[in-house]
Design an enzyme around this catalytic site. Sequence first.
Site, PDB file in Angstrom:
ATOM      1  N   SER A   1      16.322   4.764  -4.805  1.00  0.00           N
ATOM      2  CA  SER A   1      15.420   4.205  -5.814  1.00  0.00           C
ATOM      3  C   SER A   1      15.579   4.890  -7.159  1.00  0.00           C
ATOM      4  O   SER A   1      15.635   6.118  -7.248  1.00  0.00           O
ATOM      5  CB  SER A   1      13.965   4.333  -5.343  1.00  0.00           C
ATOM      6  OG  SER A   1      13.775   3.661  -4.117  1.00  0.00           O
TER       7      SER A   1
ATOM      8  N   TRP B   1       0.802  -1.226   0.000  1.00  0.00           N
ATOM      9  CA  TRP B   1       0.000   0.000   0.000  1.00  0.00           C
ATOM     10  C   TRP B   1       0.832   1.272   0.000  1.00  0.00           C
ATOM     11  O   TRP B   1       0.310   2.346  -0.297  1.00  0.00           O
ATOM     12  CB  TRP B   1      -0.913   0.027   1.236  1.00  0.00           C
ATOM     13  CG  TRP B   1      -0.200  -0.286   2.529  1.00  0.00           C
ATOM     14  CD1 TRP B   1      -0.142  -1.480   3.169  1.00  0.00           C
ATOM     15  CD2 TRP B   1       0.602   0.614   3.309  1.00  0.00           C
ATOM     16  NE1 TRP B   1       0.631  -1.398   4.304  1.00  0.00           N
ATOM     17  CE2 TRP B   1       1.095  -0.114   4.422  1.00  0.00           C
ATOM     18  CE3 TRP B   1       0.928   1.962   3.192  1.00  0.00           C
ATOM     19  CZ2 TRP B   1       1.914   0.454   5.393  1.00  0.00           C
ATOM     20  CZ3 TRP B   1       1.753   2.544   4.160  1.00  0.00           C
ATOM     21  CH2 TRP B   1       2.226   1.789   5.244  1.00  0.00           C
TER      22      TRP B   1
ATOM     23  N   GLU C   1      10.550  -8.653  -2.639  1.00  0.00           N
ATOM     24  CA  GLU C   1      11.178  -7.493  -1.998  1.00  0.00           C
ATOM     25  C   GLU C   1      10.531  -7.382  -0.635  1.00  0.00           C
ATOM     26  O   GLU C   1       9.365  -7.013  -0.516  1.00  0.00           O
ATOM     27  CB  GLU C   1      10.959  -6.237  -2.857  1.00  0.00           C
ATOM     28  CG  GLU C   1      11.845  -5.085  -2.444  1.00  0.00           C
ATOM     29  CD  GLU C   1      11.137  -4.172  -1.463  1.00  0.00           C
ATOM     30  OE1 GLU C   1      11.473  -4.264  -0.257  1.00  0.00           O
ATOM     31  OE2 GLU C   1      10.274  -3.404  -1.877  1.00  0.00           O
ATOM     32  N   LEU C   2      11.321  -7.730   0.411  1.00  0.00           N
ATOM     33  CA  LEU C   2      10.754  -7.906   1.740  1.00  0.00           C
ATOM     34  C   LEU C   2      11.207  -6.784   2.686  1.00  0.00           C
ATOM     35  O   LEU C   2      11.546  -5.703   2.247  1.00  0.00           O
ATOM     36  CB  LEU C   2      11.128  -9.292   2.264  1.00  0.00           C
ATOM     37  CG  LEU C   2      10.736 -10.446   1.330  1.00  0.00           C
ATOM     38  CD1 LEU C   2      11.228 -11.782   1.862  1.00  0.00           C
ATOM     39  CD2 LEU C   2       9.229 -10.485   1.112  1.00  0.00           C
TER      40      LEU C   2
END
Length: 461
Positions: free
Chosen positions: A425, A147, A247-248
Amino acid sequence: MKTELFIDGKWVPGSEGSFPVLDPSSAETITSVARAGLDNLDAAITAAHAAWPSWAATPPRQRSEILRRAFEAMIARREEIAALITLEMGKSLADATAEVTYAAEYFRWFAEEAVRIGGELRTAPGGANRILTFQRPVGVSLLLTPWNFPAAMATRKVGPALAAGCTAVLKPAEDTPLTALLLADLLAEAGLPNGVLNVLTTDKPGDLVAEALRDERIRKLSFTGSTQVGRLLLAQAAGHIVKSSMELGGNAPFVVLEDADLDAAVEGAMVAKMRNHGQACTAANRFLVHESVAEEFTTKLVSAMRAMPSAPLINERAVTNVEAKVEISGGTVLLGGKRTGQPGFHYPPTVVTDVPRDSVLAREEIFGPVAPIFTIQDDTDAVTFANATEMGLVAYVYTADLGRGFRLSEQLEAGMVGLNRGLVSDPAAPFGGVKESGLGREGGFEGIGEYLETTYVATSW
């Protein structure tokens, strides 16, 4: 505003009724969206499986052009998409607008990568035979998104899947389903064939995802979320040996050495910690500051954090979790630490010092606007403490000595390192972690490979 399921190019109701989507800033209901049932799941997988042969055979340039048009549409509708993200997720409009720009770049990047899927021909070492390889799409992909970045996490998975020639079933997080539904509508308008992308929304994901992974037609799983859920999904994916990328969680150390530019370090810390109000897997989780500059850095960070407005967390559970961690941290709260009393799910920017190294704030991902500060003695101490976690997603290092920074970057157990930068990122960079922070990479040249299989042909002439 789309609120139904998107299956085989059509908007259909959920067989299990609907569920509410809340505005985190007020805790009020925005709207209700369809709750998918197992029959909806079967219809979505059936549509994706039927569409796969023709989509895989579609010339890469045609797939590329659809993604390029989707990129252009996202940029043209940036304000609309950003407003929707702000409404259902709670981030500021400026942050939401930045997310849309970032998210759209994944469509553009993988539009370019779609036409560069390769293979090779080489001579075997013995000289008599040839080794020919080519790549093809793995098949129907199950994409599970979180989310906290409802647009970017969707495009980061959908982009490479479609570019590779895979079809997909996308299940967005229950807290932020509206953005994913809007993206599906946008892709349909860009010319995506029916069945190539299907979107299922639900607030009861466990049974739905487990059933999907029992279906042998699902050949790829991509998940972004907690390590705990990732372990469960990997066990379920083992039934049919589903190709998986994950992707944890993270527990990012933010290392400030004694020679660092402290103003730049604080500026970077505000990006690394407060982006999305701390609700990011890449968020700085532990501030490891050299003892000789800890007091000055802390003063500057408190000042910067105090100037930040309170923003909502995603839901009541998130606020309760962050609040509890601060209360049992064992540290000294210099700023924040208590709910603001505002409507919705607000929690203020918080700074905690004198935190024990075995504190919950050192061991667990905070996922909120809390900055715990620990002191370090030297580089060895910094690396030892930074690596003392099962997580290894990202680390940050601030130093005036670039060589020193590179040496530490090589020693840190992390898939990504921000060296004198608070933001790592980038759609053109491989995003992912080591240890229990995940498997595989998203973005970069590596990202499309997660959706491809290699075939080797042995031949000679």
